[in-house]
Design a protein around this motif. Structure first.
Motif, short mmCIF file in Angstrom:
data_model
loop_
_atom_site.label_atom_id
_atom_site.label_comp_id
_atom_site.label_asym_id
_atom_site.label_seq_id
_atom_site.Cartn_x
_atom_site.Cartn_y
_atom_site.Cartn_z
N ARG A 19 1.21 -1.52 -0.17
CA ARG A 19 -0.38 -0.52 0.63
C ARG A 19 0.65 1.61 -0.37
O ARG A 19 0.43 2.22 -0.39
N TRP A 20 2.00 1.57 0.16
CA TRP A 20 3.18 2.15 0.71
C TRP A 20 3.43 2.51 -0.90
O TRP A 20 3.70 3.63 -1.07
N LEU A 21 3.82 1.52 -1.24
CA LEU A 21 4.53 1.14 -2.07
C LEU A 21 3.96 2.09 -3.63
O LEU A 21 4.21 2.83 -4.25
N ALA A 22 2.94 1.61 -3.52
CA ALA A 22 1.84 2.01 -4.71
C ALA A 22 1.27 3.24 -4.65
O ALA A 22 0.21 4.44 -4.50
N GLY A 23 1.86 3.74 -3.27
CA GLY A 23 1.24 5.59 -2.23
C GLY A 23 2.02 6.41 -2.86
O GLY A 23 2.04 7.11 -3.65
N PRO A 24 2.78 6.46 -1.69
CA PRO A 24 3.77 7.54 -1.10
C PRO A 24 4.79 7.99 -2.91
O PRO A 24 5.50 8.07 -2.83
N GLY A 237 2.59 12.04 6.29
CA GLY A 237 1.42 13.36 7.18
C GLY A 237 0.62 12.62 7.82
O GLY A 237 0.30 11.48 7.79
N PRO A 238 -1.08 13.08 8.12
CA PRO A 238 -2.11 12.95 8.07
C PRO A 238 -2.61 11.38 7.25
O PRO A 238 -3.07 10.91 8.30
N GLY A 239 -2.11 11.85 5.80
CA GLY A 239 -3.06 10.93 5.05
C GLY A 239 -2.49 8.92 5.75
O GLY A 239 -2.92 8.80 5.19
N ARG A 240 -1.59 9.63 5.81
CA ARG A 240 -0.52 7.99 6.18
C ARG A 240 -0.59 7.99 7.25
O ARG A 240 -0.98 7.09 8.22
N TRP A 241 -1.04 8.37 8.23
CA TRP A 241 -0.85 8.17 9.89
C TRP A 241 -2.46 7.67 9.90
O TRP A 241 -2.11 6.94 11.32
N ARG A 242 -3.22 8.49 9.17
CA ARG A 242 -4.66 7.37 9.99
C ARG A 242 -4.63 6.12 9.71
O ARG A 242 -5.43 5.70 9.74
N LEU A 243 -3.36 5.77 8.85
CA LEU A 243 -3.29 4.37 8.17
C LEU A 243 -2.44 3.01 9.42
O LEU A 243 -1.98 2.40 9.55
N GLY A 244 -2.25 3.81 10.15
CA GLY A 244 -1.61 3.02 11.62
C GLY A 244 -0.19 3.74 11.31
O GLY A 244 0.72 2.12 11.41
N GLU A 245 -0.12 4.05 10.22
CA GLU A 245 1.63 4.32 9.41
C GLU A 245 2.70 5.81 10.53
O GLU A 245 2.05 6.46 10.12
N VAL A 246 3.95 5.82 10.22
CA VAL A 246 4.80 6.40 10.26
C VAL A 246 6.13 6.02 10.00
O VAL A 246 6.48 4.97 10.08
N THR A 247 6.43 7.53 9.49
CA THR A 247 7.56 7.41 8.34
C THR A 247 9.07 8.29 8.85
O THR A 247 8.65 9.65 8.67
N VAL A 248 10.19 8.09 9.61
CA VAL A 248 10.84 9.00 10.10
C VAL A 248 12.07 8.48 9.96
O VAL A 248 12.37 7.70 8.55
N ALA A 249 12.62 10.13 9.29
CA ALA A 249 13.83 9.74 8.34
C ALA A 249 15.12 8.69 9.23
O ALA A 249 15.47 8.36 10.23
N TRP A 250 15.77 8.20 8.50
CA TRP A 250 16.66 7.13 9.19
C TRP A 250 17.79 8.05 9.68
O TRP A 250 18.06 7.46 11.08
N ASP A 251 18.63 9.17 10.24
CA ASP A 251 19.12 9.49 10.36
C ASP A 251 18.96 9.57 12.23
O ASP A 251 19.77 10.03 13.55
N ALA A 252 17.51 9.22 12.03
CA ALA A 252 16.75 9.74 13.99
C ALA A 252 16.76 8.28 13.79
O ALA A 252 16.83 8.34 15.16
N VAL A 253 17.34 7.13 13.78
CA VAL A 253 17.11 6.42 14.90
C VAL A 253 18.21 5.15 14.00
O VAL A 253 18.47 3.85 14.22
N GLU A 254 19.24 6.09 12.91
CA GLU A 254 20.94 5.06 12.62
C GLU A 254 21.39 4.12 13.86
O GLU A 254 21.08 5.47 15.13
N PRO A 255 21.40 2.90 13.79
CA PRO A 255 22.74 2.33 14.73
C PRO A 255 24.07 3.30 15.58
O PRO A 255 24.35 3.85 13.90
N SER A 256 24.55 3.10 16.26
CA SER A 256 25.71 4.17 16.52
C SER A 256 26.85 2.66 15.99
O SER A 256 26.18 1.44 15.88
#
Length: 262
Positions: A19-24, A237-256
């Motif tokens: 659904r994400w590949l066919a969406g954003p 944004g909200p269009g994806r959040w309402r699906l129970g989805e959230v996407t965050v930039a990699w540098d905010a979660v990347e491994p140390s």
């Protein structure tokens, strides 16, 4: 290149990432000179490749989906399902595509079966095969697709982490931790960025409890707004959040870099 996986799969298991590949991400396929999409390591049954072909076909009718499996018996079993735009062949992370370069490569529940020190080499191999503007999706989900996460990489490196949960399938967002991709699954410990992000999600989810009377969708959206207000770099944004989805930039979660594999 690679190892034979357990191969377990279920119909509709990968609906969230599809659904994400066919969406954003659909713009990539629409703009591709060669609309080639790969289901890498589709498993003991070709179900996910068949579903991917149908879903990507709704974006671009001339899409070409190739299911790649390292086990020749699985490829032979899938051959009767071939049709225009859908084929199967034997191979691994080297992507045996006769010189073609895919615009999307999806590998779900594949790299999680490798040791942590192995995944970067496979990431690099697949990235080197991508078309200009192409992406590699390395993801993990539970057996029926209710809890799902995926990392997106382009030819330069990782871009983002997405978390997608079915409402009612979790008590806290961090319940998804056991389904993190291999790059992050051992990093949910204090001092690691992904741990901090999951903790922030949990706190924002609990703080949004008053919104539960309006439904879990509104509570999830409130959680995401709170994360954004805290300057977490959310990419949707909200269009994806309402699906129970959230996407965050990699540098905010990347491994140390100083982490030692357990």
């Amino acid at each position: 290149m690679g190892n034979v996986t357990r191969g377990t799969t279920n119909p509709n298991r990968l609906r969230r990432v599809d659904r994400w590949l066919a969406g954003p991400e659909a713009w990539r396929l629409r703009q591709a000179a060669d609309p080639l999409v790969i289901d890498l390591g589709y498993g003991a049954a070709p179900t996910t490749a068949v579903e991917l072909h149908a879903r990507m076909g709704s974006v671009r009718a001339d899409v070409s989906v190739i299911g790649i499996e390292i086990d020749p018996n699985r490829v032979r079993a899938a051959k009767p399902l071939e049709r225009e735009g859908l084929t199967f062949r034997q191979g691994g992370f080297e992507l045996p595509l006769d010189g073609r370069r895919p615009i999307m490569v999806r590998a779900f529940n594949v790299l999680r079966q490798y040791a942590e020190h192995e995944y970067t080499a496979h990431w690099d191999m697949v990235r080197s095969r991508l078309a200009e503007g192409g992406v590699f999706i390395d993801g993990t989900c539970d057996e029926i697709g209710r809890r799902s996460t995926w990392v997106v990489l382009d030819r330069q490196g990782p871009l983002s982490l997405s978390i997608s949960l079915r409402f009612g399938s979790f008590e806290l967002p961090s319940d998804v931790a056991e389904r993190l991709p291999k790059a992050l699954i051992h990093r949910n410990v204090p001092g690691e960025k992904v741990h901090a992000f999951l903790q922030a999600m949990d706190k924002a989810w609990l703080d949004a409890a008053p919104m539960a009377s309006y439904g879990n969708r509104q509570r999830w959206i409130a959680m995401c707004r709170s994360l954004k207000d805290q300057d977490w770099p959310l990419l949707t944004g909200p269009g994806r959040w309402r699906l129970g989805e959230v996407t965050v930039a990699w540098d905010a979660v990347e491994p140390s870099r100083d982490y030692q594999e357990p």
